[in-house]
Structures are given as C-alpha cells and as structure tokens.
Design a protein around this motif. Structure first.
Motif, PDB file in Angstrom:
ATOM      1  N   TYR A  78      36.532  45.639  36.039  1.00  0.00           N
ATOM      2  CA  TYR A  78      36.356  44.193  36.203  1.00  0.00           C
ATOM      3  C   TYR A  78      37.037  43.421  35.068  1.00  0.00           C
ATOM      4  O   TYR A  78      37.792  42.478  35.314  1.00  0.00           O
ATOM      5  N   GLN A  79      36.763  43.839  33.822  1.00  0.00           N
ATOM      6  CA  GLN A  79      37.333  43.096  32.679  1.00  0.00           C
ATOM      7  C   GLN A  79      38.857  43.065  32.679  1.00  0.00           C
ATOM      8  O   GLN A  79      39.444  41.986  32.533  1.00  0.00           O
ATOM      9  N   PHE A 112      37.118  46.924  48.036  1.00  0.00           N
ATOM     10  CA  PHE A 112      35.930  47.562  48.624  1.00  0.00           C
ATOM     11  C   PHE A 112      36.113  47.757  50.129  1.00  0.00           C
ATOM     12  O   PHE A 112      35.764  48.804  50.678  1.00  0.00           O
ATOM     13  N   ILE A 154      30.681  36.298  51.667  1.00  0.00           N
ATOM     14  CA  ILE A 154      29.540  36.967  51.018  1.00  0.00           C
ATOM     15  C   ILE A 154      28.908  36.144  49.921  1.00  0.00           C
ATOM     16  O   ILE A 154      27.751  36.315  49.598  1.00  0.00           O
ATOM     17  N   TYR A 190      25.163  30.492  43.525  1.00  0.00           N
ATOM     18  CA  TYR A 190      25.503  31.868  43.202  1.00  0.00           C
ATOM     19  C   TYR A 190      26.130  31.973  41.815  1.00  0.00           C
ATOM     20  O   TYR A 190      25.838  32.858  41.031  1.00  0.00           O
ATOM     21  N   LEU A 241      35.883  31.655  26.465  1.00  0.00           N
ATOM     22  CA  LEU A 241      37.238  31.852  26.989  1.00  0.00           C
ATOM     23  C   LEU A 241      38.081  30.586  26.861  1.00  0.00           C
ATOM     24  O   LEU A 241      39.286  30.667  26.595  1.00  0.00           O
ATOM     25  N   GLU A 272      39.160  30.615  23.410  1.00  0.00           N
ATOM     26  CA  GLU A 272      40.219  31.625  23.262  1.00  0.00           C
ATOM     27  C   GLU A 272      41.578  31.046  23.650  1.00  0.00           C
ATOM     28  O   GLU A 272      42.577  31.270  22.965  1.00  0.00           O
ATOM     29  N   HIS A 281      45.014  30.242  21.212  1.00  0.00           N
ATOM     30  CA  HIS A 281      46.327  30.855  21.447  1.00  0.00           C
ATOM     31  C   HIS A 281      47.294  29.842  22.047  1.00  0.00           C
ATOM     32  O   HIS A 281      47.718  29.972  23.201  1.00  0.00           O
ATOM     33  N   PRO A 296      44.910  35.661  24.778  1.00  0.00           N
ATOM     34  CA  PRO A 296      43.448  35.507  24.875  1.00  0.00           C
ATOM     35  C   PRO A 296      42.794  36.769  25.430  1.00  0.00           C
ATOM     36  O   PRO A 296      43.293  37.352  26.399  1.00  0.00           O
ATOM     37  N   GLU A 297      41.724  37.207  24.796  1.00  0.00           N
ATOM     38  CA  GLU A 297      41.006  38.404  25.228  1.00  0.00           C
ATOM     39  C   GLU A 297      39.769  37.986  26.008  1.00  0.00           C
ATOM     40  O   GLU A 297      39.210  36.918  25.763  1.00  0.00           O
ATOM     41  N   VAL A 298      39.339  38.833  26.944  1.00  0.00           N
ATOM     42  CA  VAL A 298      38.191  38.453  27.780  1.00  0.00           C
ATOM     43  C   VAL A 298      37.004  39.397  27.565  1.00  0.00           C
ATOM     44  O   VAL A 298      36.152  39.521  28.434  1.00  0.00           O
ATOM     45  N   LYS A 299      36.947  39.999  26.383  1.00  0.00           N
ATOM     46  CA  LYS A 299      35.893  41.004  26.143  1.00  0.00           C
ATOM     47  C   LYS A 299      34.486  40.414  26.201  1.00  0.00           C
ATOM     48  O   LYS A 299      33.511  41.138  26.391  1.00  0.00           O
ATOM     49  N   SER A 300      34.383  39.092  26.015  1.00  0.00           N
ATOM     50  CA  SER A 300      33.051  38.480  26.013  1.00  0.00           C
ATOM     51  C   SER A 300      32.488  38.297  27.420  1.00  0.00           C
ATOM     52  O   SER A 300      31.357  37.869  27.582  1.00  0.00           O
ATOM     53  N   VAL A 301      33.318  38.608  28.427  1.00  0.00           N
ATOM     54  CA  VAL A 301      32.845  38.412  29.807  1.00  0.00           C
ATOM     55  C   VAL A 301      32.423  39.758  30.411  1.00  0.00           C
ATOM     56  O   VAL A 301      33.266  40.590  30.730  1.00  0.00           O
ATOM     57  N   PRO A 302      31.116  39.985  30.550  1.00  0.00           N
ATOM     58  CA  PRO A 302      30.686  41.257  31.141  1.00  0.00           C
ATOM     59  C   PRO A 302      30.885  41.247  32.658  1.00  0.00           C
ATOM     60  O   PRO A 302      30.935  40.178  33.266  1.00  0.00           O
ATOM     61  N   PRO A 303      31.003  42.433  33.281  1.00  0.00           N
ATOM     62  CA  PRO A 303      31.137  42.453  34.744  1.00  0.00           C
ATOM     63  C   PRO A 303      29.917  41.792  35.385  1.00  0.00           C
ATOM     64  O   PRO A 303      28.795  42.193  35.106  1.00  0.00           O
ATOM     65  N   PRO A 304      30.104  40.757  36.193  1.00  0.00           N
ATOM     66  CA  PRO A 304      28.939  40.062  36.757  1.00  0.00           C
ATOM     67  C   PRO A 304      28.223  40.885  37.821  1.00  0.00           C
ATOM     68  O   PRO A 304      28.812  41.249  38.834  1.00  0.00           O
ATOM     69  N   GLU A 328      25.934  39.994  39.855  1.00  0.00           N
ATOM     70  CA  GLU A 328      25.728  39.318  41.152  1.00  0.00           C
ATOM     71  C   GLU A 328      26.902  39.571  42.089  1.00  0.00           C
ATOM     72  O   GLU A 328      26.719  39.814  43.274  1.00  0.00           O
ATOM     73  N   ILE A 329      28.114  39.509  41.524  1.00  0.00           N
ATOM     74  CA  ILE A 329      29.300  39.730  42.364  1.00  0.00           C
ATOM     75  C   ILE A 329      29.318  41.184  42.838  1.00  0.00           C
ATOM     76  O   ILE A 329      29.579  41.472  44.000  1.00  0.00           O
ATOM     77  N   LYS A 330      28.998  42.075  41.912  1.00  0.00           N
ATOM     78  CA  LYS A 330      29.001  43.498  42.265  1.00  0.00           C
ATOM     79  C   LYS A 330      28.031  43.774  43.420  1.00  0.00           C
ATOM     80  O   LYS A 330      28.394  44.414  44.406  1.00  0.00           O
ATOM     81  N   ALA A 360      26.799  41.644  45.581  1.00  0.00           N
ATOM     82  CA  ALA A 360      27.231  40.956  46.808  1.00  0.00           C
ATOM     83  C   ALA A 360      28.331  41.748  47.509  1.00  0.00           C
ATOM     84  O   ALA A 360      28.347  41.859  48.730  1.00  0.00           O
ATOM     85  N   ILE A 361      29.249  42.318  46.710  1.00  0.00           N
ATOM     86  CA  ILE A 361      30.354  43.086  47.302  1.00  0.00           C
ATOM     87  C   ILE A 361      29.831  44.373  47.933  1.00  0.00           C
ATOM     88  O   ILE A 361      30.105  44.666  49.092  1.00  0.00           O
ATOM     89  N   VAL A 362      29.044  45.113  47.172  1.00  0.00           N
ATOM     90  CA  VAL A 362      28.581  46.412  47.670  1.00  0.00           C
ATOM     91  C   VAL A 362      27.653  46.237  48.879  1.00  0.00           C
ATOM     92  O   VAL A 362      27.621  47.078  49.776  1.00  0.00           O
TER      93      VAL A 362
END
Lengths: 185, 157
Positions: free
Chosen positions: A28-29, A57, A99, A105, A116, A119, A123, B16-24, B26-28, B30-32
C-alpha cells in the motif's frame, strides 16, 4: 518481498482471497507514495491507490505468473489510473464507487494528510519539477516518474509498462530534454 | 545546465516520503469484502428457495422431488421437539431477512446534511445485490403471507 515469496503469496491468494490483505499491507505505502508523487494531491492519491488495489483484487485470479514481480503489476495498474486522471483531469474511480460508502468512509482515514502536505512544502524543488512534468505527455511522465521519483531502473520500468527497454531509454532521454526546457534549465 | 547535469539533479533531488501513512484498514476490508455480501445473501436463500421450488413442483406439477418429503418430515419433527420450534422460521424467514439487511446495507448509503437538515439516501446499482434483495423479499413475503393465511384459517375452524 522476494520473487519466490510473491509467487507463494499469489498461490495463497488464489486459494483464499482473504490473503490479499498481506499484499495490500505490503504494497500500500509504495503504491500510495507513487500516486502521491505523481499527482501531489493527498485525496487523489488515496483514491488512485484504493482503486489500484481493488482492480488488482478483482483481477488477481487471471494474473499470469511470468516471473515479473507483483509490485510491477501493481505499479502498472496505478500508472494506468494516474494516466486516466491526466487524460480526463477529473478522476472518477470506476470500481471504488461500488464499495466505498461516500465521505463518511474517509472520515476515519484522514490521518497523515497534514504531514504529507508539509512534506510537499518541504520539497519545493521536487514540487517544481513535478508541476512541469504534469505538462508533458503521459508517456514521458510515467517513465520519468518511475525512474527519478521511484528510483526504478530501465528493466523494471520496461516490466511495469510492458514496453521494450530500448523504448524506455528513448522515452527517458526525449522526456528529460523536454522537461529541462520546461524547467528553464 | 547540460542534460547530464539536469539528470543528476533529478537523481539527487529530495522527494516527499509517505511513511507516515499506514495502510488504511477500512479500504482493505472494503476491498476484501466487496463480493461477500452478495455471496452470503445467496447462501441465506438457498434453503427457502429449494423448499419453495419443491412445493411448487409437487402441488402444481405433481412431481415429487426426492428430498422434499424428508425435508417436510424433518421440519415437522423439529416443530414437535421442545426448544427446536424456532429452527424452521429461522431457515425460511430469518435467513432471507438477514440477506435483505445485508444487501440493503451493501447498496444503500445514508448521509445527513446538517446544513439543509436533509437525509440523503443513495442506492448503488449493483445488480446481483438487487436481485438477491428482491428474491429475499419475495421469499419473506410468501412465507409470512402463508403463515398469516394459515393462522386465520385455523382461527376460523
């Protein structure tokens, strides 16, 4: 994730779709980061990455293992989504709408937006390049972004975009020249 | 600046880095779960549908499907067993009702606009969910209708 591990994971997902969560957590990241660096918009990047994973998926059962990493496949889907946005300039995820239940949501997942945005401000040089890159044709945008924003080599870019390495090289060199002119350098 | 220098600049530029954003999560989820409500809805109506099909075949075409009599006997014995009376209503009405709730939630979105004080209801056109919803409603209607008519009939006797 090693290629062998990816192959094993693919088999697990085919047997049990719940295993897709592992792929989601792992990639994801990087995918969100790629989308964010391409569009420089938190909400858009979030929609693009969600749509990317949803499409993955839905299509994973038909994915044919040819020794190309799953990450390249995910980058390919994400690239198509980003290109779709640049073509229409108004991104409407096709599958996601079916979905995701509207704004409520997203209420839960808005953490990280401020960091972000900071960030991006930090930059400035990147932002300037990114703004000019958006003015180029998408065929140049995608190779430059994958090469210089994501640090991918020509072989990996060729796998992601399903184009010969020679084509990638020439797109890169023409794209850089065009970008240089746009950046007045 | 030469092209080579420009390339070097691109290579060394900070990104720019996106390390501060954890995998959400809710989306996971909803998808599964995106295809699950419809699949679960189908399982909920399999037994009542089969039962209704057997009744139809028996009383309209006088064709007795093998499992029908066994099914009726099982239902009758469950009805007579203390504490088991609830099984047949759950199977024939409860499960389709659960299917209705599940599929309504899957296709409807409710949002309240506090400025206009209006409740907005939107329905997504997901045909599988809608078909299962209609079928579940029909099943519940038929079984409830039957129970209602039978009750009146018994009271009149």
């Amino acid at each position: 994730m090693l290629l062998e591990e990816e192959k094993e994971l693919l088999e697990k997902i085919r047997a049990d779709k719940n295993q897709f969560g592992i792929l989601f957590d792992h990639y994801y990241q990087p995918i969100f980061g790629y989308a964010f660096r391409r569009v420089a918009d938190y909400d858009l990047a979030r929609d693009i990455s969600a749509e990317t994973f949803l499409k993955a998926f839905l299509k994973i059962k038909t994915f044919e293992w040819k020794g190309i990493p799953l990450s390249s496949w995910l980058y390919r889907i994400a690239t198509n989504e980003v290109n779709q946005y640049f073509r229409k300039q108004k991104y409407r995820p096709e599958k996601l709408g079916s979905i995701v239940k509207g704004e409520s949501y997203f209420f839960f997942i808005d953490n990280g937006r401020e960091e972000l945005e900071e960030e991006l401000i930090k930059h400035g040089e990147f932002l300037e390049i990114q703004l000019n890159l958006k003015k180029l044709d998408t065929k140049y945008q995608e190779v430059i972004a994958l090469r210089y924003f994501e640090g991918r080599d020509n072989k990996q870019i060729a796998d992601i975009l399903e184009k010969p390495e020679g084509t990638i090289k020439s797109l890169l060199s023409r794209g850089i020249e065009k970008l240089k002119i746009l950046c007045n350098q | 600046m030469s092209v080579e220098d420009f390339e070097k600049k691109l290579e060394n530029m900070g990104k720019p880095e996106v390390k501060s954003v954890p995998p959400p999560m809710e989306i996971k989820l909803a998808i599964v779960n995106s295809q699950r409500s419809a699949a679960l809805g189908i399982w909920f109506i399999v037994v009542p549908c089969y039962f209704l099909f057997c009744v139809f075949m028996k009383y309209y075409f006088h064709f007795n499907l093998g499992l029908f009599d066994t099914f009726i006997e099982l239902m009758a014995s469950l009805d007579k067993t203390p504490g088991m009376k609830f099984i047949s209503p759950i199977l024939l009405v409860g499960l389709p009702l659960a299917g209705i709730v599940l599929n309504v939630l899957a296709i409807c979105h409710f949002s309240f606009d506090s400025t206009d004080k209006t409740l907005k209801i939107s329905i997504k056109l997901r045909w599988l969910n809608i078909a299962i919803l209609i079928l579940s409603l029909a099943l519940v209607g038929i079984f409830m209708g039957y129970a209602f008519v039978e009750n009146i009939h018994h009271q009149n006797l």
